[in-house]
Design a protein around this motif. Structure first.
Motif, short mmCIF file in Angstrom:
data_model
loop_
_atom_site.label_atom_id
_atom_site.label_comp_id
_atom_site.label_asym_id
_atom_site.label_seq_id
_atom_site.Cartn_x
_atom_site.Cartn_y
_atom_site.Cartn_z
N GLY A 221 93.20 96.91 8.25
CA GLY A 221 91.99 97.56 9.51
C GLY A 221 92.52 96.91 10.87
O GLY A 221 91.57 96.41 11.33
N GLY A 222 93.36 97.58 11.39
CA GLY A 222 93.20 97.05 12.60
C GLY A 222 93.55 98.37 13.65
O GLY A 222 93.10 99.21 13.64
N THR A 223 93.99 98.14 14.47
CA THR A 223 94.09 98.95 15.60
C THR A 223 95.44 99.07 16.74
O THR A 223 96.03 97.75 16.13
CB THR A 223 93.00 99.61 16.57
OG1 THR A 223 93.31 97.94 17.64
CG2 THR A 223 91.39 99.22 16.45
N VAL A 224 96.13 100.47 16.72
CA VAL A 224 97.32 100.26 17.67
C VAL A 224 96.78 100.32 19.52
O VAL A 224 95.77 100.98 19.36
CB VAL A 224 98.25 101.58 17.35
CG1 VAL A 224 99.50 101.57 18.53
CG2 VAL A 224 98.32 101.50 16.38
N VAL A 225 97.77 99.32 19.68
CA VAL A 225 97.44 98.61 21.28
C VAL A 225 98.32 99.08 22.08
O VAL A 225 99.59 98.90 22.33
CB VAL A 225 96.71 97.11 21.48
CG1 VAL A 225 95.43 97.06 20.38
CG2 VAL A 225 97.02 96.41 21.42
N ILE B 131 105.00 100.56 25.72
CA ILE B 131 104.61 99.20 24.65
C ILE B 131 104.01 99.61 23.57
O ILE B 131 102.74 99.51 24.27
CB ILE B 131 104.68 98.25 25.18
CG1 ILE B 131 106.26 98.43 26.34
CG2 ILE B 131 104.45 97.38 24.21
CD1 ILE B 131 106.13 97.14 26.80
N THR B 132 103.71 100.17 22.30
CA THR B 132 102.72 99.93 21.54
C THR B 132 103.08 98.34 21.01
O THR B 132 104.24 97.77 20.75
CB THR B 132 103.19 100.90 20.65
OG1 THR B 132 104.03 100.47 19.79
CG2 THR B 132 102.61 102.20 20.93
N ASN B 133 101.74 98.03 19.85
CA ASN B 133 101.22 96.93 19.59
C ASN B 133 100.30 97.05 18.55
O ASN B 133 99.48 97.79 18.63
CB ASN B 133 101.40 95.63 20.48
CG ASN B 133 102.33 94.44 19.06
OD1 ASN B 133 102.53 94.23 18.09
ND2 ASN B 133 102.75 93.34 20.02
N GLY B 134 100.48 95.78 17.26
CA GLY B 134 99.21 96.22 16.58
C GLY B 134 98.58 95.11 17.03
O GLY B 134 98.93 93.89 16.58
N MET B 135 97.01 95.24 16.21
CA MET B 135 95.91 94.53 16.14
C MET B 135 94.85 94.21 15.23
O MET B 135 94.65 94.96 15.18
CB MET B 135 95.21 94.04 17.85
CG MET B 135 94.63 92.76 18.33
SD MET B 135 93.70 93.33 19.60
CE MET B 135 92.72 94.27 19.84
N SER B 136 94.28 93.24 14.78
CA SER B 136 93.19 93.22 13.51
C SER B 136 92.32 91.87 14.26
O SER B 136 92.50 90.77 14.88
CB SER B 136 94.50 93.20 12.78
OG SER B 136 94.81 94.09 11.92
N GLU B 137 90.90 92.43 13.95
CA GLU B 137 89.90 91.07 13.91
C GLU B 137 89.92 90.21 12.40
O GLU B 137 90.71 91.17 11.95
CB GLU B 137 88.71 91.66 13.98
CG GLU B 137 88.71 92.21 15.50
CD GLU B 137 87.10 92.03 16.04
OE1 GLU B 137 86.14 92.02 15.71
OE2 GLU B 137 87.10 92.51 17.15
N PHE B 138 90.00 89.00 12.18
CA PHE B 138 90.15 88.04 11.00
C PHE B 138 88.98 89.18 10.18
O PHE B 138 89.90 89.33 8.26
CB PHE B 138 89.11 87.12 11.67
CG PHE B 138 88.91 86.29 9.82
CD1 PHE B 138 90.13 85.89 9.06
CD2 PHE B 138 87.80 86.36 9.40
CE1 PHE B 138 90.16 85.02 8.63
CE2 PHE B 138 87.97 85.61 7.89
CZ PHE B 138 89.59 84.99 7.40
N ALA B 139 88.10 90.39 10.19
CA ALA B 139 87.31 90.75 9.07
C ALA B 139 88.69 92.23 8.18
O ALA B 139 88.19 92.26 7.43
CB ALA B 139 86.22 91.17 9.28
N ARG B 140 89.08 92.51 9.35
CA ARG B 140 90.72 93.71 9.26
C ARG B 140 89.52 94.92 8.67
O ARG B 140 89.68 95.40 7.58
CB ARG B 140 91.36 93.20 8.04
CG ARG B 140 92.33 92.14 8.72
CD ARG B 140 92.75 91.50 7.66
NE ARG B 140 94.19 90.91 8.12
CZ ARG B 140 95.45 90.75 7.23
NH1 ARG B 140 95.80 90.93 6.06
NH2 ARG B 140 96.88 90.38 7.52
#
Length: 529
Positions: free
Chosen positions: A334-338, A348-357
Motif C-alpha cells: 500500500g505504498g508509493t515509489v519516491v 534514485i528511487t525508493n519505497g515508502m508506506s504509511e502505517f495504514a498501508r
C-alpha cells in the motif's frame, strides 16, 4: 526465566483465550501454575490457500523457575524469553572532551539516547534538517524537482528510514531487538509492534517518534545540531582529537560515525585521512509496482479482501549457478515509489508506506547483488559504480523523473509506459532502455529474477506491472572496518556504527548497533561531571 511456547496455530477468527489455553496445554501443566500469559509474536501462515491461519508464540511465566528451565530443556517448541533490557557497565576513569556522534539516523539516535540516559550528554551532528523542515524540503523536491543535497530522503532527522515503510524486522538474533521495540513503543509507536512477527511503524509514525527521541536526548543534556555536517577531524597518536563542523572544532573523547549508507563525501574524507576502509557487496536494480489487490490475490487466493488478513507482503529470491543473487527488497504494501536523490544529476528511487498501508499499489525493489569482483577492489569503487548508474539514469530521463517501463517492455527490450498499473513516482517516468543504465549482467539477472518470481506469485506474471529505476541505495558500498573493541582499525576512539559503516541493514539492526556502540563507550570511560 519465563517460557515462550512456539508454534501455536489458530484460525483467523480465534480469540486470545483459546490461544492461551492451547499454549498452556502444550506445556502440559496445571493452569493454576501460570502467573502471566500473553502473546509474544504473531505471524501469518499463508503457504496453503485453503488453510490460511495465524501462528503464535506465547509468553508464559510460571510460579516455579526451576520448572520453567526443566520444561525448556526437553521440548524444542519451548525457548527462554529473550531479555530485552541491557545493563550498562560504566568505567570509572574519565576522558577529556565530548562524545560526538555524526548522524542522527537509527544508529546515531539510539547510540545518543543510550549515552544520554547514562549522563554522557553527547553532541549529535546531523547534516540535514529537523524532521519538520526536512519534510518540507523533501515535499518541495517531489513537487518541483529542486533538490537540497543536505536535507532530503537520505539525510536529515531519522535518517533514510524516516521516509520508508518503517519496517522493524531483522535477521539478527539479539536480545536487544526486543528492547528497541519497547523503546519505539515508549516514544509513540503502536503497541502492536511488540507482538507482530513483521512489525512496521510507517513513515507517518516515524516522523513523530524521531522528534520525541530527540526531545528526550536534549532534556537529558545532550545536543542535537541540525544542518551541521562533520566536515573534518584531527588525529594525534592514533586518536581523534577534534571533530570539525562549520560552527566550531569540538574536543572529543569519542567520535561515533553513524553516517548512513549515502554519506559518500564522508567516505571520501575518511579515505583521504587514511582511515581503513574496504569495499563491500551491495545490490542495484529497480522498483516494481503492482496493484495491492493483485498481491493480496496472489498470496491469499479466495481469502483476499478478508479484513482479518494483513496487507499482502512478500520476500522472493533466486540464485543462479554462479552464485549471483536477485531478490526483492524493502517491500512496501500500500505504498508509493519516491524520488530519493541526494546528489545533483543522479536519479534514485525508493519505497515508502504509511502505517495504514492503504495505498492502491504495492512496491518492492527487484535488485541484483554486486561485489568488488564486478566494480573493482578500490575502497570507493562501489560508490563510483552506483553513482554511474544514477547518472546514466539522469541522462536517460527528464530531470529527476525515474526511468520507467512495463515488465513486458523490459523483458522484450522495448520500453513502454502503457501498463496495467498507474505508477506512483510523483515526478513522473520516462520510458527508458535499462541497457543504457545498468551493466548487462544486472539487466540479465533482473530478467531471470522476474521470470522466476512469476512462477511463485501470479502478480509477477503481469507484463503490465511497472518498473521504476534505479534503486542503488540498498546498503553501504563501503565498510569502515572495526575491530572486536568496535573501534576503527586506524583510530582508538573512532567508532564506526550502523548501516553506513557496513555493520547493519535496516532500522532495527542499525538501532541495535548504535546501542552496542554506546555500551562499549560506557565500558571505556565514565561521563564527565
Amino acid at each position: 526465566m519465563p517460557v515462550i511456547v512456539n508454534q501455536i496455530s489458530s484460525p483467523l477468527s480465534a480469540d486470545e483465550k483459546s490461544i492461551f489455553n492451547n499454549a498452556v496445554k502444550a506445556l502440559g501443566i496445571d493452569k493454576k501454575r501460570v502467573l502471566e500469559c500473553h502473546i509474544h509474536k504473531t505471524s501469518l501462515d499463508a503457504r496453503k490457500r485453503n488453510d490460511i491461519h495465524f501462528v503464535h508464540s506465547v509468553f508464559i511465566k510460571l510460579d516455579d523457575g526451576g520448572l520453567e528451565k526443566k520444561l525448556c530443556e526437553n521440548n524444542p517448541k519451548l525457548t527462554y524469553a529473550a531479555q530485552g533490557a541491557y545493563e550498562p557497565v560504566i568505567a570509572k576513569c574519565r576522558r577529556e572532551g565530548r562524545v560526538v556522534i555524526a548522524g542522527f539516523g537509527p544508529a546515531g539516535m539510539f547510540c545518543g539516547l543510550a549515552l544520554a540516559e547514562q549522563g554522557y550528554k553527547p553532541i549529535i551532528l546531523e547534516r540535514g534538517g529537523d524532521v519538520d523542515s526536512r519534510t518540507a524540503k523533501v515535499q518541495n523536491f517531489w513537487n518541483s524537482g529542486e533538490l537540497d543535497i543536505n536535507s532530503n530522503v537520505q539525510f536529515g532527522e531519522g535518517g533514510a528510514g524516516t521516509f520508508s515503510d518503517g519496517k522493524l524486522t531483522t535477521r539478527i538474533k539479539d536480545p536487544l531487538c526486543q528492547y528497541v521495540l519497547k523503546r519505539f513503543a515508549d516514544f509513540g509507536a503502536p503497541e502492536e509492534i511488540l507482538t507482530k512477527a513483521k512489525p512496521h511503524i510507517g513513515t507517518d509514525n516515524l516522523r513523530k517518534i524521531v522528534k520525541a527521541i530527540r526531545t528526550r536526548i536534549i532534556e537529558l543534556g545532550g545536543e542535537v545540531r541540525f544542518e551541521e555536517q562533520l566536515l573534518d577531524f584531527t588525529v594525534k597518536n592514533s586518536s581523534v582529537e577534534k571533530a570539525v563542523c562549520k560552527s566550531e572544532e569540538i574536543s572529543v573523547s569519542a567520535l561515533v560515525l553513524a553516517i548512513g549508507h549515502s554519506a559518500r563525501d564522508t567516505f571520501e574524507l575518511l579515505a583521504s585521512k587514511g582511515i581503513f576502509l574496504e569495499p563491500k557487496p551491495f545490490s542495484v536494480g529497480a522498483r516494481i509496482e503492482h496493484k495491492q489487490s493483485a498481491v493480496d490475490e496472489s498470496l491469499y487466493g479466495a481469502h483476499a479482501g478478508n479484513p482479518l488478513l494483513p496487507k499482502g507482503e512478500y520476500q522472493l529470491s533466486y540464485r543462479n549457478r554462479s552464485g549471483r543473487g536477485v531478490y526483492t527488497f524493502c517491500m512496501c504494501p500500500g505504498g508509493t515509489v519516491v524520488p530519493s536523490a541526494s546528489e545533483k544529476g543522479g536519479v534514485i528511487t525508493n519505497g515508502m508506506s504509511e502505517f495504514a498501508r492503504d495505498g492502491k499499489n504495492a512496491n518492492a525493489a527487484v535488485v541484483v547483488s554486486v561485489t568488488p569482483a564486478d566494480f573493482g577492489s578500490g575502497v570507493l569503487d562501489g560508490v563510483d559504480f552506483a553513482r554511474k548508474i544514477e547518472r546514466n539514469a539522469y541522462a536517460q530521463s527528464d530531470g529527476y523523473k525515474a526511468c520507467g517501463t512495463t515488465v513486458k517492455g523490459f523483458l522484450e527490450d522495448k520500453p513502454s509506459l502503457n501498463g496495467t498499473v498507474a505508477p506512483t513516482y510523483v515526478l513522473g517516468l520516462t520510458a527508458s532502455d535499462y541497457g543504457k543504465i545498468f551493466p548487462k549482467f544486472v539487466t540479465d539477472m533482473m530478467k531471470t529474477g522476474l521470470n522466476e518470481f512469476s512462477r511463485k506469485m501470479k502478480c509477477f506474471g503481469d507484463g503490465g506491472a511497472m518498473l521504476s529505476a534505479p534503486e542503488t541505495r540498498t546498503s553501504s558500498p563501503v565498510r569502515i572496518t572495526r575491530g572486536e573493541n568496535m573501534t576503527s582499525l586506524s583510530c582508538t576512539n573512532l567508532y564506526p556504527c550502523g548501516e553506513g559503516a557496513g555493520y547493519a541493514g535496516g532500522i532495527m539492526s542499525a538501532a541495535v548497533d548504535g546501542i552496542k556502540t554506546a555500551l562499549k563507550i560506557m565500558s571505556e570511560f565514565a561521563p564527565n561531571e
